[in-house]
Design a protein around this motif. Structure first.
Motif, short mmCIF file in Angstrom:
data_model
loop_
_atom_site.label_atom_id
_atom_site.label_comp_id
_atom_site.label_asym_id
_atom_site.label_seq_id
_atom_site.Cartn_x
_atom_site.Cartn_y
_atom_site.Cartn_z
N SER A 115 0.85 -1.19 0.00
CA SER A 115 0.00 0.00 0.00
C SER A 115 0.88 1.23 0.00
N CYS A 116 0.44 2.28 -0.70
CA CYS A 116 1.23 3.50 -0.84
C CYS A 116 0.38 4.71 -0.48
N ALA A 118 -1.16 8.22 -1.53
CA ALA A 118 -1.61 8.78 -2.80
C ALA A 118 -2.04 10.22 -2.62
N CYS A 119 -1.68 11.07 -3.57
CA CYS A 119 -2.14 12.46 -3.57
C CYS A 119 -1.87 13.06 -4.93
N GLN A 130 -2.90 13.13 2.17
CA GLN A 130 -2.55 11.87 1.52
C GLN A 130 -3.54 10.79 1.94
N THR A 131 -3.90 9.93 0.99
CA THR A 131 -4.82 8.84 1.27
C THR A 131 -4.13 7.51 1.00
N LEU A 133 -3.52 3.90 -0.60
CA LEU A 133 -3.88 3.31 -1.89
C LEU A 133 -3.33 1.89 -1.97
N CYS A 135 -2.06 -1.30 -3.74
CA CYS A 135 -1.52 -1.54 -5.08
C CYS A 135 -2.12 -2.82 -5.66
N CYS A 142 6.05 2.09 -4.47
CA CYS A 142 5.40 3.37 -4.21
C CYS A 142 6.18 4.44 -4.98
N GLY A 161 1.55 7.65 -5.64
CA GLY A 161 0.69 6.50 -5.83
C GLY A 161 1.50 5.23 -6.01
N CYS A 162 0.87 4.18 -6.54
CA CYS A 162 1.52 2.91 -6.82
C CYS A 162 2.07 2.93 -8.25
N TYR A 192 3.72 2.53 2.43
CA TYR A 192 3.64 3.97 2.71
C TYR A 192 5.01 4.65 2.78
#
Length: 320
Positions: A115-116, A118-119, A130-131, A133, A135, A142, A161-162, A192
């Protein structure tokens, strides 16, 4: 008996004839910039192969590609080796017609619950908005794409993001005379790990190279030759040309990564060509000489916005 031996020898000679041999693309190098030449296969080589390696060690990613003739013993498979401190992925695919092993080819890297962050915004907005995301597919990294636009004032654009390793480590920079653009693509391989804020490195030290620069908006800007003094990593001249009309859309100094593989394909529409060259003022608009010696041509469609590398960022969003 003599006739039979003579006939067998004749058939052997025909089978060894170069004109009947399989021809494959041959190269070794980076997946997105593997310079292909022709390899004439021997009788026991029945296939053309593309094979790629991805090694992930201590957060660093190394990628390599081989293309050439093969006996077909290691075709169409992926091998995964995990030593704990290092992961290695080796993928291959084969085909059986002349020059069929063309195009960019990467190792298939499976992903397990990465998971990464995302923005989409700038360094200020991405610092607080940032949220998470998850993958998917082969997205094993990431990714953060930072761009700095420098004119009378400066502004930045950030995407997180991914992604995959296809674009990691690229420095995409250009100076068309009116604006200087600096883009860095950075990657990491743990959950992250791309949450931090990173400033784009800018080197504006003159490097001695001079190119023509312009950004065509429809007002004839590229009809007048304007000289740009290149700086830092921008050691290459470029000319983006519309086809079939042949008119220039943009001239600039640029970094070498702008001209390579996927970067060039994302930058251009299918009706455009990118000519890159080394040497002062080599992007002079001489279309005939450009494409006799070769150029980088788009292999996929993408939209062009104002001739700027904001196009590249918009295109990269589709790859995350």
């Amino acid at each position: 008996m003599k006739m039979t031996k003579w006939l067998s020898l004749l058939l052997l000679c025909v089978s060894l004839s170069p004109g009947l041999s399989l021809k494959c693309n041959f190269c070794t190098g980076l997946p997105y910039n593997c310079q292909e030449s022709t390899q004439l296969c021997t009788l026991n080589h029945t296939s053309c192969m593309s094979q790629s390696f991805t090694v992930v060690e201590a957060g660093n990613v190394t990628e390599w590609t081989y293309k050439g003739c093969t006996q077909g013993l290691v075709c169409n498979e992926t091998i995964y080796i995990n030593l704990g401190y290092k992961r290695t992925y080796i993928s291959s695919q084969c085909c059986t017609t002349d020059y069929c092993n063309t195009g960019t080819y990467y190792a298939r890297v499976p992903v397990a619950s990465l998971s990464c962050a995302a923005c989409e915004g700038n360094n200020v907005s991405c610092a607080s908005n940032q949220t998470p995301l998850p993958c998917a597919g082969v997205q094993d990294r990431c990714m953060t794409i930072n761009t700095l636009y420098v004119n009378d004032s400066s502004s930045d654009v950030v995407y997180k993001g991914c992604g995959t390793g296809n674009l990691c480590g690229r420095r995409l920079e250009y100076n068309s005379g009116g604006v200087r653009v600096y883009t860095e693509v950075s990657c990491c391989g743990s959950n992250y790990c791309n949450q931090g804020i990173k400033s784009v490195t800018v080197d504006e030290t003159p490097n001695g190279v001079k190119c023509y620069g312009c950004n065509e908006t429809g007002a004839g800007e590229c009809n007048t030759l304007k000289t740009v003094s290149c700086t830092g990593n921008m050691t290459t001249c470029l000319d983006i040309v519309a086809f079939p009309r042949g008119n220039t859309l943009m001239r600039a100094c640029c970094s070498k990564d702008v001209c390579s593989g996927l970067s060039a394909s994302v930058l251009l529409q299918a009706s455009q060509k990118l000519h890159c060259c080394q040497g002062n003022m080599c992007n002079n608009g001489d279309i005939t000489s450009y494409f006799k010696s070769g150029s980088t041509t788009a292999h996929r469609s993408m939209f062009l916005i104002g001739g700027a590398l904001l196009v590249l960022l918009k295109g990269l969003r589709t790859l995350l």
